[in-house]
Write a protein that holds these residues in place. Structure first.
Motif, PDB file in Angstrom:
ATOM      1  N   LYS A  28       0.852  -1.301   0.007  1.00  0.00           N
ATOM      2  CA  LYS A  28      -0.006   0.180   0.215  1.00  0.00           C
ATOM      3  C   LYS A  28       1.050   1.135   0.082  1.00  0.00           C
ATOM      4  N   VAL A  29       0.607   2.134  -0.666  1.00  0.00           N
ATOM      5  CA  VAL A  29       0.915   3.330  -0.832  1.00  0.00           C
ATOM      6  C   VAL A  29      -0.012   4.702  -0.761  1.00  0.00           C
ATOM      7  N   LYS A  30       0.362   5.418   0.318  1.00  0.00           N
ATOM      8  CA  LYS A  30      -0.500   6.592   0.753  1.00  0.00           C
ATOM      9  C   LYS A  30      -0.416   7.572  -0.285  1.00  0.00           C
ATOM     10  N   VAL A  31      -1.612   8.030  -0.925  1.00  0.00           N
ATOM     11  CA  VAL A  31      -1.585   9.087  -1.832  1.00  0.00           C
ATOM     12  C   VAL A  31      -2.691  10.155  -1.504  1.00  0.00           C
ATOM     13  N   GLY A  32      -2.262  11.431  -0.817  1.00  0.00           N
ATOM     14  CA  GLY A  32      -3.346  12.090  -0.115  1.00  0.00           C
ATOM     15  C   GLY A  32      -4.023  11.427   0.861  1.00  0.00           C
ATOM     16  N   LYS A  33      -5.539  11.380   0.584  1.00  0.00           N
ATOM     17  CA  LYS A  33      -6.125  10.744   1.831  1.00  0.00           C
ATOM     18  C   LYS A  33      -6.599   9.154   1.004  1.00  0.00           C
ATOM     19  N   LEU A  34      -6.174   8.760  -0.122  1.00  0.00           N
ATOM     20  CA  LEU A  34      -6.358   7.389  -0.380  1.00  0.00           C
ATOM     21  C   LEU A  34      -5.247   6.607  -0.329  1.00  0.00           C
ATOM     22  N   PHE A  35      -5.313   5.258  -0.609  1.00  0.00           N
ATOM     23  CA  PHE A  35      -4.407   4.344  -0.606  1.00  0.00           C
ATOM     24  C   PHE A  35      -4.433   3.859  -1.790  1.00  0.00           C
ATOM     25  N   ILE A  36      -3.242   3.556  -2.716  1.00  0.00           N
ATOM     26  CA  ILE A  36      -3.136   2.682  -3.772  1.00  0.00           C
ATOM     27  C   ILE A  36      -2.358   1.219  -3.522  1.00  0.00           C
ATOM     28  N   GLY A  37      -3.041   0.298  -3.868  1.00  0.00           N
ATOM     29  CA  GLY A  37      -2.297  -1.096  -3.526  1.00  0.00           C
ATOM     30  C   GLY A  37      -3.164  -1.560  -2.383  1.00  0.00           C
ATOM     31  N   GLY A  38      -2.695  -2.959  -2.198  1.00  0.00           N
ATOM     32  CA  GLY A  38      -3.162  -3.808  -1.206  1.00  0.00           C
ATOM     33  C   GLY A  38      -4.357  -4.182  -1.346  1.00  0.00           C
ATOM     34  N   ASP A  39      -5.462  -4.155  -0.415  1.00  0.00           N
ATOM     35  CA  ASP A  39      -6.597  -4.329  -0.510  1.00  0.00           C
ATOM     36  C   ASP A  39      -7.612  -2.982  -0.810  1.00  0.00           C
ATOM     37  N   ALA A 108      10.615  19.958  -9.771  1.00  0.00           N
ATOM     38  CA  ALA A 108      10.155  18.881  -8.872  1.00  0.00           C
ATOM     39  C   ALA A 108      10.310  19.312  -7.403  1.00  0.00           C
ATOM     40  N   LEU A 109      11.407  20.352  -7.102  1.00  0.00           N
ATOM     41  CA  LEU A 109      11.639  20.455  -5.826  1.00  0.00           C
ATOM     42  C   LEU A 109      10.622  21.643  -5.425  1.00  0.00           C
ATOM     43  N   GLU A 110       9.847  22.307  -6.288  1.00  0.00           N
ATOM     44  CA  GLU A 110       8.951  23.249  -5.960  1.00  0.00           C
ATOM     45  C   GLU A 110       7.708  22.620  -5.946  1.00  0.00           C
ATOM     46  N   ALA A 111       7.429  21.928  -7.014  1.00  0.00           N
ATOM     47  CA  ALA A 111       5.847  21.227  -6.904  1.00  0.00           C
ATOM     48  C   ALA A 111       5.574  20.287  -5.667  1.00  0.00           C
ATOM     49  N   VAL A 112       6.799  19.630  -5.438  1.00  0.00           N
ATOM     50  CA  VAL A 112       6.626  18.582  -4.148  1.00  0.00           C
ATOM     51  C   VAL A 112       6.040  19.312  -2.863  1.00  0.00           C
ATOM     52  N   LYS A 113       6.095  20.350  -2.694  1.00  0.00           N
ATOM     53  CA  LYS A 113       5.756  21.151  -1.545  1.00  0.00           C
ATOM     54  C   LYS A 113       4.140  21.098  -1.561  1.00  0.00           C
ATOM     55  N   TYR A 114       3.529  20.976  -2.770  1.00  0.00           N
ATOM     56  CA  TYR A 114       2.012  21.097  -2.940  1.00  0.00           C
ATOM     57  C   TYR A 114       1.098  19.956  -3.236  1.00  0.00           C
ATOM     58  N   VAL A 115       1.697  19.039  -3.589  1.00  0.00           N
ATOM     59  CA  VAL A 115       0.991  17.735  -4.095  1.00  0.00           C
ATOM     60  C   VAL A 115       1.127  16.570  -3.298  1.00  0.00           C
ATOM     61  N   ASP A 116       0.286  15.660  -3.775  1.00  0.00           N
ATOM     62  CA  ASP A 116       0.110  14.246  -3.143  1.00  0.00           C
ATOM     63  C   ASP A 116       0.929  12.995  -3.641  1.00  0.00           C
ATOM     64  N   LYS A 117       1.266  13.381  -4.852  1.00  0.00           N
ATOM     65  CA  LYS A 117       2.077  12.379  -5.644  1.00  0.00           C
ATOM     66  C   LYS A 117       2.993  13.183  -6.908  1.00  0.00           C
ATOM     67  N   VAL A 118       4.133  12.679  -7.050  1.00  0.00           N
ATOM     68  CA  VAL A 118       4.914  13.066  -8.345  1.00  0.00           C
ATOM     69  C   VAL A 118       5.128  11.892  -9.158  1.00  0.00           C
ATOM     70  N   ARG A 119       4.952  12.143 -10.454  1.00  0.00           N
ATOM     71  CA  ARG A 119       5.221  11.284 -11.607  1.00  0.00           C
ATOM     72  C   ARG A 119       6.323  11.739 -12.113  1.00  0.00           C
ATOM     73  N   ILE A 120       7.253  10.735 -12.235  1.00  0.00           N
ATOM     74  CA  ILE A 120       8.804  11.289 -12.664  1.00  0.00           C
ATOM     75  C   ILE A 120       9.502   9.959 -13.097  1.00  0.00           C
ATOM     76  N   PHE A 185      14.301   4.668  -0.588  1.00  0.00           N
ATOM     77  CA  PHE A 185      12.985   5.230  -1.124  1.00  0.00           C
ATOM     78  C   PHE A 185      11.945   4.179  -1.484  1.00  0.00           C
ATOM     79  N   TYR A 186      11.005   3.995  -0.795  1.00  0.00           N
ATOM     80  CA  TYR A 186      10.088   2.737  -1.371  1.00  0.00           C
ATOM     81  C   TYR A 186       8.587   3.255  -1.671  1.00  0.00           C
ATOM     82  N   ASP A 187       8.184   4.408  -1.227  1.00  0.00           N
ATOM     83  CA  ASP A 187       6.806   4.633  -1.780  1.00  0.00           C
ATOM     84  C   ASP A 187       6.563   4.987  -3.046  1.00  0.00           C
ATOM     85  N   THR A 188       6.601   3.903  -3.724  1.00  0.00           N
ATOM     86  CA  THR A 188       6.731   3.969  -5.220  1.00  0.00           C
ATOM     87  C   THR A 188       5.618   3.421  -6.035  1.00  0.00           C
ATOM     88  N   ILE A 189       5.110   3.830  -6.861  1.00  0.00           N
ATOM     89  CA  ILE A 189       3.984   3.348  -7.993  1.00  0.00           C
ATOM     90  C   ILE A 189       4.825   3.347  -9.321  1.00  0.00           C
TER      91      ILE A 189
END
Length: 371
Positions: A28-39, A108-120, A185-189
């Motif tokens: 499971k990886v937490k993205v904002g208020k949601l989880f992706i993965g697991g159940d 990326a360094l600026e954007a990460v302050k405001y978002v719930d996930k980075v696609r990179i 770093f393991y919080d990866t999708i």
């Protein structure tokens, strides 16, 4: 560093779900208020088409997409001004916000302050020091990353080794994941997208055997509305039916609202999602006593924002109509003269042509608690 999912993959990667689809066991990886993965429920994603620096227009489009079922929204930030606009966008939406970054680590360094996930893709950010700075920022702000591999933008050495083979995408993804793992770093999708369905399907299958990272499914550059919907349904449908896939995005050359609609239908068709109004309807023939095509189109357009699961049958005649209507929450069966209205499996009244739309919408809204 050993990939967590590499251990005994075939012994651990399946678990049973309520709809009898065996889902791959991903972390499971937490993205904002949601989880992706697991159940977790499989979230539907889309992407804005506005200029990100126009925060107001971007927020308006996000609200429209959320209303019809978009769970996670992605925006592109090609410039520093776009990255800075993410602050205002995030403050005015309620669903998780993902930013798409390429090449410039400073954005990326600026954007990460405001978002719930980075696609990179760590490999196209630059030297190891730049990658390390981005990873540190993601750790500091608790922001996960999606490693997004596309068949059309493979590294040159992998193209020379494999050509446009699925194995090239898998090796590329493993390479990018390894960069992150080496930085603890393991919080990866991960996504492995192609516009070619067989290659896309094989790439995801191969990668799913190697790791337990959650997978973002998609057929990239799928095309216009109908061809793109078919390609996406075939590719993602095959994988989801095998238990592979933790979040989806349908990529269409179309209004992004159509992406969300198709995504919902893919998940509903497999029993992986049951929210909203689901219409069962016949293809029509000479036996039909009602205008099925018109009724279905009007119902779908006027109920697309309803969240409560409601099953409606619109059937033209008495051949299959009664059986389908008895299974549904609400049904109409065309008949000579007045037509039969079913509710909760029982005939409740006869109605004429002019009443069909009004009565069906009234009943649907009452069931949804919106009257």
């Amino acid at each position: 560093m050993i990939l967590l999912g590499a251990i005994s993959a075939k012994r651990i990667w399946f678990r049973m779900t309520q709809n009898n689809i065996l889902r791959r066991k991903s972390r499971k990886v937490k993205v904002g208020k949601l989880f992706i993965g697991g159940d977790s429920q499989i979230p539907i994603q889309s992407m804005t088409t506005t200029d990100t620096t126009d925060a107001k227009a971007t927020v308006e489009q996000i609200h429209e997409l959320e209303e019809i079922g978009c769970d996670i929204i992605r925006v592109s930030a090609p410039t520093m001004d776009a990255a800075k606009a993410l602050k205002e966008i995030k403050e005015n939406i309620s669903i998780p916000l993902v930013v798409d970054i390429h090449f410039d680590y400073r954005i990326a360094l600026e954007a990460v302050k405001y978002v719930d996930k980075v696609r990179i893709n760590p490999g196209n950010i630059g030297n190891p020091d730049k990658v390390q700075q981005v990873v540190k920022a993601c750790k500091d702000y608790g922001v996960p990353m999606r490693v997004g591999v596309n068949l059309g933008s493979l590294e040159r050495d992998l193209y020379e080794k494999y050509g446009y083979a699925p194995e090239a995408m898998v090796e590329s993804a493993m390479r990018h994941v390894k960069i992150l793992e080496d930085l603890d770093f393991y919080d990866t999708i991960v996504s492995l997208k192609a516009s070619d369905v067989p290659r896309m399907v094989k790439a995801y299958r191969l990668f799913a055997e190697k790791t337990d990272y959650p997978l973002h499914l998609g057929v990239t550059e799928a095309g216009s509305k109908i061809p793109g919907a078919i390609k996406s349904s075939m590719g993602m449908g095959m994988l989801l039916s095998e238990g592979i896939g933790d979040t989806i995005r349908v990529s269409l050359s179309e209004d992004p609202k159509e992406e969300v609609k198709v995504g919902k239908l893919i998940l509903r068709s497999l029993g992986l999602r049951n929210d909203g109004v689901q219409v069962t309807s016949c293809p029509t023939c000479a036996r039909t006593h009602i205008d099925v095509i018109k009724i279905v189109e009007e119902l779908e357009n006027e109920t697309e924002k309803i969240k409560k699961p409601i099953h409606v049958a619109v059937m033209g005649c008495a051949v299959n109509g009664p059986g389908e209507s008895r299974k549904a929450d609400l049904g109409i069966v065309g008949a000579p003269g007045n037509h039969l209205l079913y509710k909760n499996g029982q005939i409740v009244k006869r109605i004429n042509d002019n009443e069909i739309k009004e009565i069906l919408l009234k009943e649907i809204n009452e069931m949804a608690g919106e009257n």
